[in-house]
Design an enzyme around this catalytic site. Sequence first.
Site, PDB file in Angstrom:
ATOM      1  N   HIS A 229      -5.883 -21.519 -30.106  1.00 17.78           N
ATOM      2  CA  HIS A 229      -7.163 -22.237 -30.101  1.00 17.78           C
ATOM      3  C   HIS A 229      -6.927 -23.746 -30.216  1.00 17.78           C
ATOM      4  CE1 HIS A 229     -10.373 -19.270 -30.057  1.00 17.78           C
ATOM      5  NE2 HIS A 229      -9.764 -18.547 -30.984  1.00 17.78           N
TER       6      HIS A 229
ATOM      7  N   ASP B 203     -12.901 -17.083 -27.558  1.00 16.09           N
ATOM      8  CA  ASP B 203     -13.553 -15.940 -28.192  1.00 16.09           C
ATOM      9  C   ASP B 203     -14.886 -15.722 -27.493  1.00 16.09           C
ATOM     10  OD1 ASP B 203     -11.457 -15.980 -29.968  1.00 16.09           O
ATOM     11  OD2 ASP B 203     -12.604 -16.891 -31.598  1.00 16.09           O
TER      12      ASP B 203
ATOM     13  N   GLU C  35      -8.507  -8.274 -32.637  1.00 17.24           N
ATOM     14  CA  GLU C  35      -9.826  -8.868 -32.413  1.00 17.24           C
ATOM     15  C   GLU C  35     -10.262  -8.570 -30.979  1.00 17.24           C
ATOM     16  OE1 GLU C  35      -9.411 -13.036 -33.182  1.00 17.24           O
ATOM     17  OE2 GLU C  35      -8.922 -12.764 -35.306  1.00 17.24           O
TER      18      GLU C  35
ATOM     19  N   HIS D 183     -11.080 -11.883 -28.798  1.00 19.70           N
ATOM     20  CA  HIS D 183     -10.126 -12.985 -28.626  1.00 19.70           C
ATOM     21  C   HIS D 183      -9.233 -12.744 -27.413  1.00 19.70           C
ATOM     22  CE1 HIS D 183      -7.419 -16.240 -30.147  1.00 19.70           C
ATOM     23  NE2 HIS D 183      -6.555 -15.562 -29.403  1.00 19.70           N
TER      24      HIS D 183
END
EC number: 3.4.13.22
Length: 258
Positions: free
Chosen positions: A166, A173, A238, A241
Amino acid sequence: MIGKNFVKLITIVLIIHWGCSNKVSSEKFDSDSELEDVDFDSREENQPLAEVEEIGDLEQSLIEAGLVDVAKVIEGVFVDLKYSTTDNFFGIDVYGDLERCYLQPVVAEMLHKAHAHLQSKYSELTFLIYDGVRPLSVQQILWDNLQKPDSIKPLYVADPKIGGLHNYAVAVDLTLADKNTGLPLDLGTEYDYFGYPAYPDREDQMLREGKITKDHIANRKILREAMAAGGFTGIGSEWWHFNAFSRKAAAEKFDLIK
């Protein structure tokens, strides 16, 4: 006494004067009528000045770093930056007035390709983006506010001393949403949910235990298929993600966003 010829002359003069005056008045009236049909507001000199959109310091720094606003690259996506609200795992707003998602230009184009693939198969769907670039300054705030031992903090947030994807602006996301309403589909858990029901690697187990449903898994597969078509890879913990590059490739191609 005034002669008859003089009276006639005066009368003629008055008639001519009256006629001319009436003509002028008529012309003025017609001219005024034409003016009423003119849209003066449409004239360039009367156009209101366009409102200048204010850009905050954080957003300006992202622009100066060469990042792009995803919504300007991909038509029809929705953006709800969760870290610009308190609706996130940490419960704090760390983005302030930043409300747009920024990514590296090449990553935005990859996402555009993923979106096109999604639309080709599910025209009623689009992306709802929760997070993109996360500057190191923000990463530090999250790290400092995470009430966990430093040894296990990396399970929740990348160490700002090292940086995560990120921080390179190559991770995103997101979820699926209805194209018309922007409402997210149900993928089994909320965004930023840390637990096995959110783990793609645990979907079979969570299905057996009744923690998620077949519909949740089906929706996740739609998202994963679209993102894979754009060149992204997911992670095991996740469902929301996705990475455009490995950490090694990201470090070779890009600078950390500070």
